[in-house]
Design an enzyme around this catalytic site. Structure first.
Site, PDB file in Angstrom:
ATOM      1  N   VAL A  17       0.845  -1.365  -0.009  1.00 27.45           N
ATOM      2  CA  VAL A  17       0.004   0.117  -0.067  1.00 27.45           C
ATOM      3  C   VAL A  17       0.945   1.177   0.014  1.00 27.45           C
ATOM      4  O   VAL A  17       0.373   2.053  -0.872  1.00 27.45           O
ATOM      5  CB  VAL A  17      -0.843  -0.161   1.026  1.00 27.45           C
ATOM      6  CG1 VAL A  17      -1.705   1.213   1.288  1.00 27.45           C
ATOM      7  CG2 VAL A  17      -2.007  -1.141   1.053  1.00 27.45           C
ATOM      8  N   ALA A  18       1.875   1.114   0.862  1.00 24.07           N
ATOM      9  CA  ALA A  18       2.802   2.338   0.914  1.00 24.07           C
ATOM     10  C   ALA A  18       3.602   2.520  -0.438  1.00 24.07           C
ATOM     11  O   ALA A  18       3.733   3.655  -0.979  1.00 24.07           O
ATOM     12  CB  ALA A  18       3.866   2.156   1.895  1.00 24.07           C
ATOM     13  N   ILE A  20       2.437   1.458  -3.589  1.00 18.87           N
ATOM     14  CA  ILE A  20       1.455   1.554  -4.772  1.00 18.87           C
ATOM     15  C   ILE A  20       0.217   2.176  -4.164  1.00 18.87           C
ATOM     16  O   ILE A  20      -0.749   1.293  -3.613  1.00 18.87           O
ATOM     17  CB  ILE A  20       1.221   0.406  -5.404  1.00 18.87           C
ATOM     18  CG1 ILE A  20       2.651  -0.524  -5.675  1.00 18.87           C
ATOM     19  CG2 ILE A  20       0.377   0.583  -6.450  1.00 18.87           C
ATOM     20  CD1 ILE A  20       2.453  -1.769  -6.407  1.00 18.87           C
ATOM     21  N   GLU A  22      -2.444   2.973  -5.411  1.00 13.49           N
ATOM     22  CA  GLU A  22      -3.498   2.808  -6.036  1.00 13.49           C
ATOM     23  C   GLU A  22      -3.939   1.298  -5.515  1.00 13.49           C
ATOM     24  O   GLU A  22      -5.174   0.914  -5.664  1.00 13.49           O
ATOM     25  CB  GLU A  22      -3.294   2.494  -7.518  1.00 13.49           C
ATOM     26  CG  GLU A  22      -2.847   3.605  -8.533  1.00 13.49           C
ATOM     27  CD  GLU A  22      -1.630   4.297  -8.150  1.00 13.49           C
ATOM     28  OE1 GLU A  22      -0.747   3.581  -7.309  1.00 13.49           O
ATOM     29  OE2 GLU A  22      -1.117   5.291  -8.773  1.00 13.49           O
ATOM     30  N   ASP A  64     -36.576   1.736  15.071  1.00 21.17           N
ATOM     31  CA  ASP A  64     -38.010   1.662  15.413  1.00 21.17           C
ATOM     32  C   ASP A  64     -38.937   1.938  13.897  1.00 21.17           C
ATOM     33  O   ASP A  64     -38.125   2.651  12.997  1.00 21.17           O
ATOM     34  CB  ASP A  64     -38.583   2.626  16.290  1.00 21.17           C
ATOM     35  CG  ASP A  64     -40.177   2.521  16.263  1.00 21.17           C
ATOM     36  OD1 ASP A  64     -40.487   1.448  16.173  1.00 21.17           O
ATOM     37  OD2 ASP A  64     -40.696   3.555  16.676  1.00 21.17           O
TER      38      ASP A  64
END
Length: 211
Positions: A17-18, A20, A22, A64
């Site tokens: 993640v770091a 890429i 995307e 409710d």
């Protein structure tokens, strides 16, 4: 402790993640999908994935829907008058069903001075009336309030002891201060001139009482 192989996977995903950016939406979608899958097992159907994050942080959910948990009808079930508690039986807006009884003994309290005085005083503050209408589905007659929904339970309870809305006509209203959200109350002043008691079976009035 976390298993070494699982820890390595977490590190790999973090680095991916770091490296890429995307890949962030993909990871988030997968995480939320797993959350949806777990919630389905508990019979919770999620229509939007974004709702999973919010539901995950909730500890208490109150829900409710009129017609399921409630009927959309305010009713009086208890009242306090003359330093005593009373139960108000019945259901819905039908004043012919149920009665008012003493909470401690269950005895009928329709003729109690405190009950009659309190309910007449209350109905003098109401502008709501009860009308009989024909149910379109069943063809049966039913009672329907016309006016403020919060006044309807008072009118229904008053009818249970014999007070009709027309009774207010015997007590001319000389002043009315409408309900307001700041005062949280409504005020009316009625003329009781010439009466020795508020109503039949009600509290006695002082000599010369006018309002």
């Amino acid at each position: 402790e976390t298993a070494p192989w699982l820890y390595m996977i977490l590190i790999a995903v973090t680095l991916a993640v770091a490296a890429i950016p995307e890949g962030i939406p993909l990871c988030v979608t997968i995480s939320l999908s797993i959350g949806c899958k777990d919630m389905v097992k508990k019979h919770v159907l999620v229509r939007k994935l974004a709702a999973v994050e919010t539901l995950g942080s909730a500890s208490v959910i109150c829900s409710d829907k009129t017609g399921t948990l409630t009927e959309g009808k305010m009713t009086m079930v208890k009242m306090w008058a003359g330093e005593a508690q009373y139960n108000v039986d019945g259901k819905g807006f039908d004043p012919t069903v149920g009665r008012i009884t003493k909470a401690d003994s269950g005895a009928d309290a329709s003729a109690d001075l405190a009950v009659r005085t309190t309910l007449l005083s209350a109905i003098l503050c109401c502008n709501t009336t009860l009308a009989t209408v024909t149910d379109e589905e069943t063809g049966e007659l039913r009672y329907e309030p016309r006016g403020n929904s919060s006044e309807a339970p008072i009118v229904v309870a008053a009818r249970k002891v014999g007070f009709l809305e027309e009774a207010a006509g015997d007590y001319p209203r000389v002043l009315e201060v409408p309900f307001s959200s700041s005062r949280k109350m409504m005020l009316t002043v009625s003329d009781v001139s010439g009466r020795t008691q508020l109503c039949d079976g009600g509290m006695a009035l002082g000599e010369g009482s006018k309002y």
